[in-house]
Scaffold this motif. Structure first.
Motif, PDB file in Angstrom:
ATOM      1  N   ARG A 283       6.235  -4.621 -28.238  1.00  0.00           N
ATOM      2  CA  ARG A 283       6.819  -4.292 -26.930  1.00  0.00           C
ATOM      3  C   ARG A 283       8.197  -4.931 -26.781  1.00  0.00           C
ATOM      4  NH1 ARG A 283       3.426  -6.219 -21.836  1.00  0.00           N
ATOM      5  NH2 ARG A 283       3.980  -8.244 -22.749  1.00  0.00           N
ATOM      6  N   GLY A 284       8.316  -6.189 -27.204  1.00  0.00           N
ATOM      7  CA  GLY A 284       9.610  -6.872 -27.146  1.00  0.00           C
ATOM      8  C   GLY A 284      10.660  -6.196 -28.008  1.00  0.00           C
ATOM      9  N   LEU A 285      10.231  -5.632 -29.139  1.00  0.00           N
ATOM     10  CA  LEU A 285      11.149  -4.913 -30.024  1.00  0.00           C
ATOM     11  C   LEU A 285      11.760  -3.719 -29.296  1.00  0.00           C
ATOM     12  CD1 LEU A 285      12.289  -4.272 -32.892  1.00  0.00           C
ATOM     13  CD2 LEU A 285      10.240  -2.900 -33.259  1.00  0.00           C
ATOM     14  N   TYR A 286      10.919  -2.917 -28.636  1.00  0.00           N
ATOM     15  CA  TYR A 286      11.432  -1.749 -27.928  1.00  0.00           C
ATOM     16  C   TYR A 286      12.305  -2.155 -26.743  1.00  0.00           C
ATOM     17  CZ  TYR A 286       8.455   1.233 -30.762  1.00  0.00           C
ATOM     18  OH  TYR A 286       7.888   1.903 -31.827  1.00  0.00           O
ATOM     19  N   LEU A 327      -0.487  -4.526 -35.219  1.00  0.00           N
ATOM     20  CA  LEU A 327       0.146  -3.425 -35.938  1.00  0.00           C
ATOM     21  C   LEU A 327      -0.804  -2.902 -37.010  1.00  0.00           C
ATOM     22  CD1 LEU A 327       2.994  -2.204 -35.657  1.00  0.00           C
ATOM     23  CD2 LEU A 327       3.667  -3.570 -37.636  1.00  0.00           C
ATOM     24  N   PRO A 328      -1.112  -1.607 -37.021  1.00  0.00           N
ATOM     25  CA  PRO A 328      -2.029  -1.057 -38.025  1.00  0.00           C
ATOM     26  C   PRO A 328      -1.327  -0.818 -39.361  1.00  0.00           C
ATOM     27  CG  PRO A 328      -1.335   0.679 -36.535  1.00  0.00           C
ATOM     28  CD  PRO A 328      -0.707  -0.584 -36.033  1.00  0.00           C
ATOM     29  N   GLN A 329      -1.980  -1.173 -40.434  1.00  0.00           N
ATOM     30  CA  GLN A 329      -1.439  -0.887 -41.757  1.00  0.00           C
ATOM     31  C   GLN A 329      -1.962   0.491 -42.167  1.00  0.00           C
ATOM     32  OE1 GLN A 329      -1.781  -4.110 -44.445  1.00  0.00           O
ATOM     33  NE2 GLN A 329      -0.916  -3.021 -46.186  1.00  0.00           N
ATOM     34  N   GLY A 330      -1.167   1.499 -41.964  1.00  0.00           N
ATOM     35  CA  GLY A 330      -1.592   2.865 -42.193  1.00  0.00           C
ATOM     36  C   GLY A 330      -0.864   3.823 -41.276  1.00  0.00           C
ATOM     37  N   SER A 331      -0.193   3.271 -40.255  1.00  0.00           N
ATOM     38  CA  SER A 331       0.602   4.082 -39.347  1.00  0.00           C
ATOM     39  C   SER A 331       1.968   4.359 -39.970  1.00  0.00           C
ATOM     40  CB  SER A 331       0.796   3.342 -38.019  1.00  0.00           C
ATOM     41  OG  SER A 331       1.901   3.851 -37.306  1.00  0.00           O
ATOM     42  N   PRO A 332       2.526   5.569 -39.807  1.00  0.00           N
ATOM     43  CA  PRO A 332       3.851   5.852 -40.355  1.00  0.00           C
ATOM     44  C   PRO A 332       4.952   5.014 -39.713  1.00  0.00           C
ATOM     45  CG  PRO A 332       3.092   7.665 -38.968  1.00  0.00           C
ATOM     46  CD  PRO A 332       1.921   6.754 -39.177  1.00  0.00           C
ATOM     47  N   ALA A 333       4.705   4.502 -38.509  1.00  0.00           N
ATOM     48  CA  ALA A 333       5.731   3.722 -37.808  1.00  0.00           C
ATOM     49  C   ALA A 333       5.694   2.238 -38.171  1.00  0.00           C
ATOM     50  CB  ALA A 333       5.556   3.881 -36.300  1.00  0.00           C
ATOM     51  N   SER A 334       4.550   1.745 -38.650  1.00  0.00           N
ATOM     52  CA  SER A 334       4.379   0.304 -38.849  1.00  0.00           C
ATOM     53  C   SER A 334       5.358  -0.327 -39.836  1.00  0.00           C
ATOM     54  CB  SER A 334       2.941   0.006 -39.272  1.00  0.00           C
ATOM     55  OG  SER A 334       2.045   0.255 -38.222  1.00  0.00           O
ATOM     56  N   PRO A 335       5.569   0.250 -41.031  1.00  0.00           N
ATOM     57  CA  PRO A 335       6.478  -0.403 -41.982  1.00  0.00           C
ATOM     58  C   PRO A 335       7.882  -0.617 -41.429  1.00  0.00           C
ATOM     59  CG  PRO A 335       5.193   1.283 -43.090  1.00  0.00           C
ATOM     60  CD  PRO A 335       4.938   1.442 -41.630  1.00  0.00           C
ATOM     61  N   MET A 336       8.435   0.384 -40.724  1.00  0.00           N
ATOM     62  CA  MET A 336       9.780   0.213 -40.176  1.00  0.00           C
ATOM     63  C   MET A 336       9.793  -0.818 -39.059  1.00  0.00           C
ATOM     64  SD  MET A 336      12.901   0.853 -40.514  1.00  0.00           S
ATOM     65  CE  MET A 336      12.855   2.186 -41.701  1.00  0.00           C
ATOM     66  N   ILE A 337       8.717  -0.888 -38.292  1.00  0.00           N
ATOM     67  CA  ILE A 337       8.625  -1.918 -37.245  1.00  0.00           C
ATOM     68  C   ILE A 337       8.693  -3.308 -37.875  1.00  0.00           C
ATOM     69  CG2 ILE A 337       7.063  -2.978 -35.552  1.00  0.00           C
ATOM     70  CD1 ILE A 337       6.172  -0.150 -34.786  1.00  0.00           C
ATOM     71  N   THR A 338       7.989  -3.496 -39.002  1.00  0.00           N
ATOM     72  CA  THR A 338       8.031  -4.808 -39.675  1.00  0.00           C
ATOM     73  C   THR A 338       9.438  -5.115 -40.168  1.00  0.00           C
ATOM     74  OG1 THR A 338       7.462  -3.949 -41.883  1.00  0.00           O
ATOM     75  CG2 THR A 338       5.634  -4.527 -40.433  1.00  0.00           C
ATOM     76  N   ASN A 339      10.113  -4.116 -40.712  1.00  0.00           N
ATOM     77  CA  ASN A 339      11.476  -4.342 -41.204  1.00  0.00           C
ATOM     78  C   ASN A 339      12.421  -4.786 -40.099  1.00  0.00           C
ATOM     79  OD1 ASN A 339      11.068  -3.822 -43.925  1.00  0.00           O
ATOM     80  ND2 ASN A 339      11.585  -1.654 -43.776  1.00  0.00           N
ATOM     81  N   ILE A 340      12.299  -4.149 -38.937  1.00  0.00           N
ATOM     82  CA  ILE A 340      13.200  -4.476 -37.824  1.00  0.00           C
ATOM     83  C   ILE A 340      12.870  -5.856 -37.265  1.00  0.00           C
ATOM     84  CG2 ILE A 340      14.021  -3.745 -35.557  1.00  0.00           C
ATOM     85  CD1 ILE A 340      13.164  -0.871 -36.374  1.00  0.00           C
ATOM     86  N   ILE A 341      11.576  -6.144 -37.121  1.00  0.00           N
ATOM     87  CA  ILE A 341      11.172  -7.446 -36.593  1.00  0.00           C
ATOM     88  C   ILE A 341      11.583  -8.575 -37.536  1.00  0.00           C
ATOM     89  CG2 ILE A 341       9.106  -8.885 -36.202  1.00  0.00           C
ATOM     90  CD1 ILE A 341       7.883  -6.562 -34.702  1.00  0.00           C
ATOM     91  N   CYS A 342      11.645  -8.292 -38.840  1.00  0.00           N
ATOM     92  CA  CYS A 342      11.980  -9.326 -39.839  1.00  0.00           C
ATOM     93  C   CYS A 342      13.485  -9.491 -40.046  1.00  0.00           C
ATOM     94  CB  CYS A 342      11.322  -8.997 -41.177  1.00  0.00           C
ATOM     95  SG  CYS A 342       9.538  -9.249 -41.200  1.00  0.00           S
ATOM     96  N   ARG A 343      14.302  -8.737 -39.312  1.00  0.00           N
ATOM     97  CA  ARG A 343      15.756  -8.815 -39.517  1.00  0.00           C
ATOM     98  C   ARG A 343      16.281 -10.238 -39.375  1.00  0.00           C
ATOM     99  NH1 ARG A 343      18.049  -4.010 -35.724  1.00  0.00           N
ATOM    100  NH2 ARG A 343      16.945  -5.334 -34.240  1.00  0.00           N
ATOM    101  N   ASN A 344      15.885 -10.888 -38.291  1.00  0.00           N
ATOM    102  CA  ASN A 344      16.401 -12.236 -38.049  1.00  0.00           C
ATOM    103  C   ASN A 344      15.907 -13.223 -39.099  1.00  0.00           C
ATOM    104  OD1 ASN A 344      18.000 -13.903 -36.167  1.00  0.00           O
ATOM    105  ND2 ASN A 344      16.087 -15.011 -35.908  1.00  0.00           N
TER     106      ASN A 344
END
Length: 489
Positions: A283-286, A327-344
């Motif tokens: 939620r914080g990401l969005y 975050l579910p491991q299997g959703s098409p959106a999850s991998p990109m969410i991890t990438n964005i959250i890990c930017r910092n």
């Protein structure tokens, strides 16, 4: 307008107290150069003024109560006068008292009935207003997840700068997701107990042992998540050091970013990578993109799930919540969410590595660090401690038992790619198994047997993988496999 009408208008606009002091000043009862009792007096401290104001307020309340009591007394006296006239020819005080009591009781019952009717009316109006709001807006998405639904402020400028769609209402979100509004209400609502699960759940074996839990969304939810990925997440920048689940990046680009045969290679795994990313973090990401707390909450609900266990209740299978939303491991959106959250985290780790001459890459939860030079003065323990502090500060945890320190005399690999030699490659055992598979399949074909489709697909996939890693180095094996595939297809 006559004087009384003017006075009534002034009282209405100014208030009784202000009007009274105005007239007292006009007629000389109160000097115009002196403050009123409701203003701060000369030589009066702020504290004394505040205390006096409180006393004046209390005095005003008491005055109003006395006025009400006097009015009530006047009404009672009026009634007694009326009754006195009615009973003036009798000395039966008991009869008078009884009549007064009945009159008072009658009026009291009428007032209570009127108040009750008004309460019921207000309750009905409130209920109807709530039903209307509930039908037109998503007001609740589950206990523990609805706290930001009241925040409707959207940062349109930020969304525009990020080239992301401006979505300010739930109906606009449903339109963006290309689903019915009722479907959005259903998909974005958390239930602790359900009879229909929107996810397929299964385990797959890990190469390193154990199993990986996968939760794959079903058709409608998967389509919505794909729309979020393509329309929002793909527009966000990720770090240059992340090689997983991004266009033109792969485990191959991750391995090629490092020098072959470095003097030191350190591989680190993050523990429970996907489950560590909670509903609140998504939620914080969005919100960081510019979406309101309201829209961010709905998007986060669509992109997270909770672990569940099946339980039979009265002959019907129910799925009971066993974790908070993650975050579910299997959703098409999850991998990109991890990438964005890990930017910092990636940025901070790269900053540290740059000072020490270390090359850093990350593929999902696999982190690799290579160093070329004398390692006699390289403090490995201190380096790992610093990396761990950054990882912990960013809300993740290092899996200590999966940390591998590899020198030149070890087999050095990054996400399955061996970098020990001048050319990158795959493990020798892996190639040996592939050669054996091709040989056994050829024998089966030559004996007149039918080669299973599963075997053909496995050989085809592995040949394609060898080509992508190092076609020149594995030319002989690739040719052997290609010839076999031609003969059976």
């Amino acid at each position: 307008m006559d004087t009384k009408a003017e006075y009534r208008e002034l009282v209405k606009n100014m208030g009784k107290k202000e009007f009274t002091f105005l007239k007292m000043q006009e007629y000389g009862f109160w000097p115009s150069n002196l403050p009123t009792p409701y203003e701060r007096q000369q030589n009066e401290t702020e504290e004394d003024f505040e205390n006096r104001k409180k006393l004046l307020d209390e005095f005003q309340k008491l005055s109003e109560k006395i006025s009400e009591a006097c009015q009530e007394k006047a009404e009672i006296e009026k009634k007694l006068s009326h009754l006195n006239k009615e009973y003036q020819d009798t000395w039966d005080y008991e009869k008078i008292r009884s009549a007064v009591a009945q009159e008072i009781m009658k009026e009291s019952i009428a007032r209570r009935a009127e108040k009750k009717a008004e309460r019921e009316r207000q309750k009905q109006l409130k209920s109807e207003a709530w039903k209307k709001r509930k039908a037109e807006n998503i007001l609740f998405i589950g206990k523990g997840y609805s706290s930001l639904l009241g925040k409707k402020e959207t940062n349109v400028q930020k969304l525009t700068e990020n080239q992301m769609p401006v979505i300010e209402t739930d109906r606009e979100l449903a339109k963006f997701l290309q689903i019915e509004y009722s479907a959005l209400r259903y998909l974005a609502y958390h239930r602790d107990v359900i009879t229909f699960d929107n996810y397929y759940r299964f385990d797959i074996p890990k190469k390193s042992g154990g199993t990986r839990h996968i939760a794959a969304p079903k058709t409608q939810l998967k389509a919505a998540q794909r729309q979020i990925l393509d329309g929002i997440l793909q527009k966000a920048a990720i770090s240059d050091f992340s090689h997983g689940f991004a266009k033109s990046r792969s485990i191959l680009t991750s391995a090629k970013a490092h020098s072959t045969s470095p003097d030191l290679l350190i591989n680190i795994d993050l523990e429970n990578f996907f489950p560590t990313i909670t509903f609140e973090r998504v939620r914080g990401l969005y919100q960081s993109f510019g979406y309101s707390g309201y829209i961010a909450s709905l998007l986060a609900m669509l992109c997270t799930y909770c672990e569940r266990m099946p339980l039979e209740i009265k002959g019907e299978v129910k799925y009971i919540k066993t974790s908070d939303r993650i975050l579910p491991q299997g959703s098409p959106a999850s991998p990109m969410i991890t990438n964005i959250i890990c930017r910092n985290m990636d940025k901070r780790i790269h900053g540290l590595c740059q000072k020490l001459g270390v090359t850093y890459t990350r593929y999902a939860d696999d982190m690799s660090f290579s160093y070329v030079g004398s390692i006699d003065n390289f403090a490995i323990g201190s380096f790992l401690s610093s990396i761990n502090k950054i990882i912990e500060a960013e809300g993740f945890h290092m899996k200590e038992e999966k940390t591998h320190i590899l020198r030149k005399n070890n087999r050095q690999y990054i996400t399955g790619i061996v970098i020990n030699n001048e050319e990158i490659g795959v493990p020798k055992k892996w190639v040996k198994i592939l050669k054996a598979s091709i040989h056994n399949a050829q024998k089966l074909r030559d004996s007149g047997g039918s080669v299973p489709n599963k075997t053909i697909h496995e050989i085809s996939g592995k040949i394609a993988w060898l080509k992508s890693v190092n076609a020149k180095r594995y030319q002989k094996t690739i040719s052997q496999g290609t010839e076999f595939l031609k003969s059976v297809t």
